[in-house]
Design a protein around this motif. Sequence first.
Motif, mmCIF file in Angstrom:
data_model
loop_
_atom_site.group_PDB
_atom_site.id
_atom_site.type_symbol
_atom_site.label_atom_id
_atom_site.label_comp_id
_atom_site.label_asym_id
_atom_site.label_seq_id
_atom_site.Cartn_x
_atom_site.Cartn_y
_atom_site.Cartn_z
ATOM 1 N N SER A 288 0.828 -1.193 0.000
ATOM 2 C CA SER A 288 0.000 0.000 0.000
ATOM 3 C C SER A 288 0.864 1.244 0.000
ATOM 4 C CB SER A 288 -0.920 0.011 1.226
ATOM 5 O OG SER A 288 -1.722 -1.150 1.254
ATOM 6 N N ALA A 289 0.403 2.244 -0.679
ATOM 7 C CA ALA A 289 1.100 3.528 -0.700
ATOM 8 C C ALA A 289 0.070 4.611 -0.954
ATOM 9 C CB ALA A 289 2.177 3.546 -1.787
ATOM 10 N N PHE A 290 0.310 5.776 -0.368
ATOM 11 C CA PHE A 290 -0.640 6.873 -0.506
ATOM 12 C C PHE A 290 -0.387 7.634 -1.798
ATOM 13 C CE2 PHE A 290 -1.489 11.407 -0.061
ATOM 14 C CZ PHE A 290 -2.856 11.363 0.127
ATOM 15 N N ARG A 291 -1.440 7.843 -2.537
ATOM 16 C CA ARG A 291 -1.422 8.691 -3.725
ATOM 17 C C ARG A 291 -2.755 9.391 -3.816
ATOM 18 N NH1 ARG A 291 -0.452 4.920 -8.656
ATOM 19 N NH2 ARG A 291 -0.981 6.868 -9.714
ATOM 20 N N PHE A 292 -2.724 10.663 -4.207
ATOM 21 C CA PHE A 292 -3.986 11.370 -4.400
ATOM 22 C C PHE A 292 -4.717 10.772 -5.594
ATOM 23 C CE2 PHE A 292 -2.096 14.591 -1.725
ATOM 24 C CZ PHE A 292 -3.197 15.090 -1.038
ATOM 25 N N PRO A 293 -6.007 10.457 -5.431
ATOM 26 C CA PRO A 293 -6.758 9.905 -6.554
ATOM 27 C C PRO A 293 -7.091 10.989 -7.568
ATOM 28 C CG PRO A 293 -8.223 10.267 -4.713
ATOM 29 C CD PRO A 293 -6.834 10.590 -4.217
ATOM 30 N N PRO A 294 -7.356 10.616 -8.803
ATOM 31 C CA PRO A 294 -7.838 11.618 -9.765
ATOM 32 C C PRO A 294 -9.160 12.217 -9.293
ATOM 33 C CG PRO A 294 -7.178 9.589 -10.874
ATOM 34 C CD PRO A 294 -7.185 9.287 -9.410
ATOM 35 N N LEU A 295 -9.385 13.456 -9.634
ATOM 36 C CA LEU A 295 -10.628 14.121 -9.252
ATOM 37 C C LEU A 295 -11.704 13.702 -10.247
ATOM 38 C CD1 LEU A 295 -11.781 16.119 -7.208
ATOM 39 C CD2 LEU A 295 -11.225 17.960 -8.783
ATOM 40 N N SER A 296 -12.662 12.908 -9.792
ATOM 41 C CA SER A 296 -13.693 12.391 -10.675
ATOM 42 C C SER A 296 -14.645 13.505 -11.110
ATOM 43 C CB SER A 296 -14.470 11.270 -9.971
ATOM 44 O OG SER A 296 -15.054 11.750 -8.783
ATOM 45 N N PHE B 230 -14.497 6.103 -5.071
ATOM 46 C CA PHE B 230 -15.765 5.370 -5.190
ATOM 47 C C PHE B 230 -16.402 5.626 -6.550
ATOM 48 C CE2 PHE B 230 -20.348 4.960 -4.731
ATOM 49 C CZ PHE B 230 -20.471 3.729 -4.089
ATOM 50 N N GLU B 231 -16.416 6.887 -6.985
ATOM 51 C CA GLU B 231 -17.014 7.192 -8.285
ATOM 52 C C GLU B 231 -16.213 6.581 -9.417
ATOM 53 O OE1 GLU B 231 -18.217 10.954 -11.174
ATOM 54 O OE2 GLU B 231 -17.411 11.328 -9.167
ATOM 55 N N LEU B 232 -14.889 6.612 -9.332
ATOM 56 C CA LEU B 232 -14.062 6.043 -10.387
ATOM 57 C C LEU B 232 -14.256 4.531 -10.504
ATOM 58 C CD1 LEU B 232 -10.804 8.074 -9.711
ATOM 59 C CD2 LEU B 232 -12.333 8.338 -11.670
ATOM 60 N N ALA B 233 -14.611 3.882 -9.403
ATOM 61 C CA ALA B 233 -14.802 2.436 -9.428
ATOM 62 C C ALA B 233 -16.218 2.028 -9.794
ATOM 63 C CB ALA B 233 -14.428 1.842 -8.066
ATOM 64 N N TYR B 234 -17.215 2.811 -9.370
ATOM 65 C CA TYR B 234 -18.596 2.373 -9.518
ATOM 66 C C TYR B 234 -19.462 3.322 -10.342
ATOM 67 C CZ TYR B 234 -17.116 -0.767 -5.847
ATOM 68 O OH TYR B 234 -16.416 -1.694 -5.130
ATOM 69 N N GLY B 235 -18.919 4.444 -10.764
ATOM 70 C CA GLY B 235 -19.651 5.319 -11.653
ATOM 71 C C GLY B 235 -20.378 6.444 -10.942
ATOM 72 N N PRO B 236 -20.750 7.493 -11.689
ATOM 73 C CA PRO B 236 -21.399 8.663 -11.078
ATOM 74 C C PRO B 236 -22.801 8.386 -10.549
ATOM 75 C CG PRO B 236 -21.359 8.859 -13.474
ATOM 76 C CD PRO B 236 -20.512 7.675 -13.127
ATOM 77 N N LEU B 237 -23.529 7.451 -11.163
ATOM 78 C CA LEU B 237 -24.900 7.196 -10.713
ATOM 79 C C LEU B 237 -24.915 6.665 -9.282
ATOM 80 C CD1 LEU B 237 -27.896 7.160 -11.296
ATOM 81 C CD2 LEU B 237 -27.616 4.881 -12.308
#
Length: 260
Positions: free
Chosen positions: A5-13, A102-109
């Motif tokens: 594991s390593a910390f990285r800022f996620p992309p802004l969805s 969460f949005e990047l994995a499961y979508g905006p809906l």
Amino acid sequence: MQYSSAFRFPPLSRFVKKLCVFLIAAFVLELLAVNFGRFNVFELLALVVARKFTPEGPAVSTLGFQTLWQVITYVVVAPPTPDGVMSLAFSLLFIWLIVSPFELAYGPLHTIRLCGLAVLAASIPAVLLQLLFPCLPPSDSILYGTFPITYAGMATIAGLARGGTISPFGLFTITAKQFLGFLIGFSVVMFLASLNLAMLVGSVGAIGAGLWYTGWMRRPPSRPSTGRRRRSSVSGLKVILSGKDEQKKPTGWLNRVTTA
């Protein structure tokens, strides 16, 4: 299987980006209205769930017609003070860190549904508590800010890692139950510091909403009502449901989730 594991800022969805811009714009308009228009938007939109003494007699409830919109609008306001600026800044940061993956994995809906459910799951129980238990002592309970979205987002991490482990920010590894206990314990500590009963009820409600939604996402797909399968109008295309393939390998952004 455990991944490093390593910390990285996620992309802004996409939805989170729009949400952050909207919240910043709403707060700026609130500051302009309060400081230059002498119009207290905070008192109009924040959800006040309190009972106060009156000179004429016993304590009375502050719930009223305005409660109909305050159960939703409280999430877009913050105290028009320097402390409110810092509170909003940290709230937006955690929304980025927690909700974007969460949005990047499961979508905006799914993300929009989760956020809307969290907002109502925090406000409605707080209102019902005041209505059903009028014997509670007078208080200055008030709901404001995006805390339900943050709590619900963190609860989805525990819900998705049910029976597994979580590595927050890549610093240490804990089980999903321990992470959930930390969320509830943090809510209790915040209540002891503020004595804001509505905030405690709202936090627990948002956590419950996040757990319920992850369980709802795990439900088996419903069978078609007819025995014949509908043919796709476009042949040669493969449909991949959002989030299905992403769960097989770590995203490498924020929290490593390993299911049992």
